[in-house]
Design a protein around this motif. Sequence first.
Motif, short mmCIF file in Angstrom:
data_model
loop_
_atom_site.label_atom_id
_atom_site.label_comp_id
_atom_site.label_asym_id
_atom_site.label_seq_id
_atom_site.Cartn_x
_atom_site.Cartn_y
_atom_site.Cartn_z
N UNK A 110 11.55 51.76 28.14
CA UNK A 110 10.58 51.08 27.27
C UNK A 110 10.01 49.86 27.99
N UNK A 111 8.83 49.46 27.56
CA UNK A 111 8.26 48.19 28.05
C UNK A 111 8.69 47.07 27.12
N UNK A 112 8.46 45.85 27.56
CA UNK A 112 8.78 44.69 26.74
C UNK A 112 7.58 44.25 25.90
N UNK A 113 6.46 44.94 26.04
CA UNK A 113 5.26 44.54 25.34
C UNK A 113 4.55 43.41 26.07
N UNK A 114 3.25 43.28 25.80
CA UNK A 114 2.52 42.16 26.39
C UNK A 114 1.42 41.71 25.43
N UNK A 115 1.32 40.38 25.18
CA UNK A 115 0.33 39.89 24.21
C UNK A 115 -1.02 39.57 24.84
N UNK A 116 -2.09 39.89 24.13
CA UNK A 116 -3.42 39.44 24.54
C UNK A 116 -4.15 38.81 23.35
N UNK A 117 -3.41 38.52 22.27
CA UNK A 117 -4.01 37.93 21.08
C UNK A 117 -4.34 36.45 21.26
N UNK A 118 -5.13 35.92 20.36
CA UNK A 118 -5.49 34.50 20.39
C UNK A 118 -4.25 33.63 20.33
N UNK A 119 -4.23 32.56 21.15
CA UNK A 119 -3.07 31.66 21.26
C UNK A 119 -1.82 32.42 21.69
N UNK A 120 -2.01 33.51 22.43
CA UNK A 120 -0.89 34.29 22.98
C UNK A 120 -0.05 34.93 21.89
N UNK A 121 -0.62 35.15 20.71
CA UNK A 121 0.13 35.83 19.65
C UNK A 121 0.15 37.32 19.90
N UNK A 122 1.00 38.02 19.16
CA UNK A 122 1.10 39.47 19.34
C UNK A 122 0.15 40.24 18.42
N UNK A 123 -0.88 39.56 17.90
CA UNK A 123 -1.85 40.25 17.04
C UNK A 123 -2.64 41.29 17.82
N UNK A 124 -2.72 41.13 19.13
CA UNK A 124 -3.29 42.13 20.03
C UNK A 124 -2.33 42.28 21.20
N UNK A 125 -2.36 43.43 21.85
CA UNK A 125 -1.48 43.60 23.00
C UNK A 125 -1.23 45.05 23.30
N UNK A 126 -0.19 45.30 24.10
CA UNK A 126 0.14 46.66 24.50
C UNK A 126 1.63 46.88 24.52
N UNK A 127 2.02 48.16 24.40
CA UNK A 127 3.44 48.54 24.47
C UNK A 127 3.49 49.93 25.08
N UNK A 128 4.58 50.25 25.77
CA UNK A 128 4.64 51.53 26.46
C UNK A 128 6.01 52.13 26.51
N UNK A 129 6.03 53.43 26.80
CA UNK A 129 7.27 54.18 27.02
C UNK A 129 7.05 55.07 28.24
N UNK A 130 8.04 55.11 29.12
CA UNK A 130 8.01 56.00 30.29
C UNK A 130 9.21 56.93 30.21
N UNK A 131 8.97 58.21 30.44
CA UNK A 131 10.05 59.18 30.35
C UNK A 131 9.85 60.29 31.38
N UNK A 132 10.91 61.01 31.65
CA UNK A 132 10.84 62.18 32.51
C UNK A 132 11.03 63.42 31.66
#
Length: 395
Positions: A110-132
């Motif tokens: 899993x990813x830890x997530x990353x914020x791109x929201x205003x004031x660095x909030x998590x209102x926008x952002x990304x999350x991911x999963x990598x698997x085989x």
Amino acid sequence: MSEAQLFISTFNCGKKTPTNAEFTKHLNEKLPEEASDLYVFGFQEVTSILDATDENVVNKKLIWIADNLITCLENRYEMQSFAVVSIAHFGAVGLIIVSPFISKIHKIYKSRGYPVGTFCTNLKGGVGVRLTYESAEFTFVCMHLNAGEKVQHMLRRNQDLYNVFSKLIFDDGWCVLKPDAHCFIFGDLNYRATGAFGLVPKGLDFDETENREGTENCDPAFIFKKDELSLLQKGGLILQDFEEPAICFKPSYKFHIGTKNYHRNRIPSYCDRILYLGYPESSKTPKYKAVAYDTITECLFSDHLPVYMIVNVSLTAPERIINDAGYLIDRTTQLNEFSKSYKAVGYSRYILRVSSFTTSMLGTLLYLSTTNRGRMVSLAFAILVYTLLKWKELL
């Protein structure tokens, strides 16, 4: 050559959790006849803003959604082998992966997530999963980028995209791009039909008049000529090595909720997208075979429509676009500021700590101002402060 079939969907839920039967009912109508190898469901705005500030609340709601999806899939295929592979979330961005062939899956990161929201909030952002899956590694990233129809909003989306690619770190130490791995990105990327403000090379932009009419007058071929994402991509400014099936559906945003009518205060746009890391033209490996790429037009409880893709994927990975150090391989000698490096950077952990603080502050403010119990606490605190100040005056 071995292949896997994937069903991938993305849905901006409009701050309402899709736990009722409406979503799964209409989803069921779009599922492939035979069971796919992997089902990947991406969600944005899957909860209210207040709930999005509490990761425990988001997790509970995603588990509820996952249970409904499992029931839907088991009923559709009359199979009891469906199981949740992974649930990941960051703010109101959620990612659920389900498979009927769980024994073929290993090495889940899993990813830890990353914020791109205003004031660095998590209102926008990304999350991911990598698997085989069997012998092939897959990366799935769900994003919600910043909105807006002005040039500065488009430029911020470009920066958001680069930030997620270069700072969304997985448990295996890699970011979004990894050598010898398939990569799918999807979500509410929020690119609008503005024509990209003339920032692409001459000959790629078009000069037609904007169309803000309703569904009956909205020509997808016309709107697509104005689509920021496709124009910027053709101009080599973003996602140079990614591909997308031909879009033969009408824009997925913005609708009056409960209707099929576009909102006249917004340009109808292809905000919700699914793209994949493509094979080069010279590759001997068969390319992805998109069986379907469409919207679920019957699902009307948000101002977005869900978008889904059914795609057959070779288990042989695409040619590398980054090297073992995490840097983009320069094939064109035309690298720009958004594509120089996708190497993991250490300060993303600092950004996540800042995001946790600012998001907690936002959640506290929303709780105190929008809930009955919070207003009572605010009132009691105000009365206490007023009483103390008066008492001080009397001393």
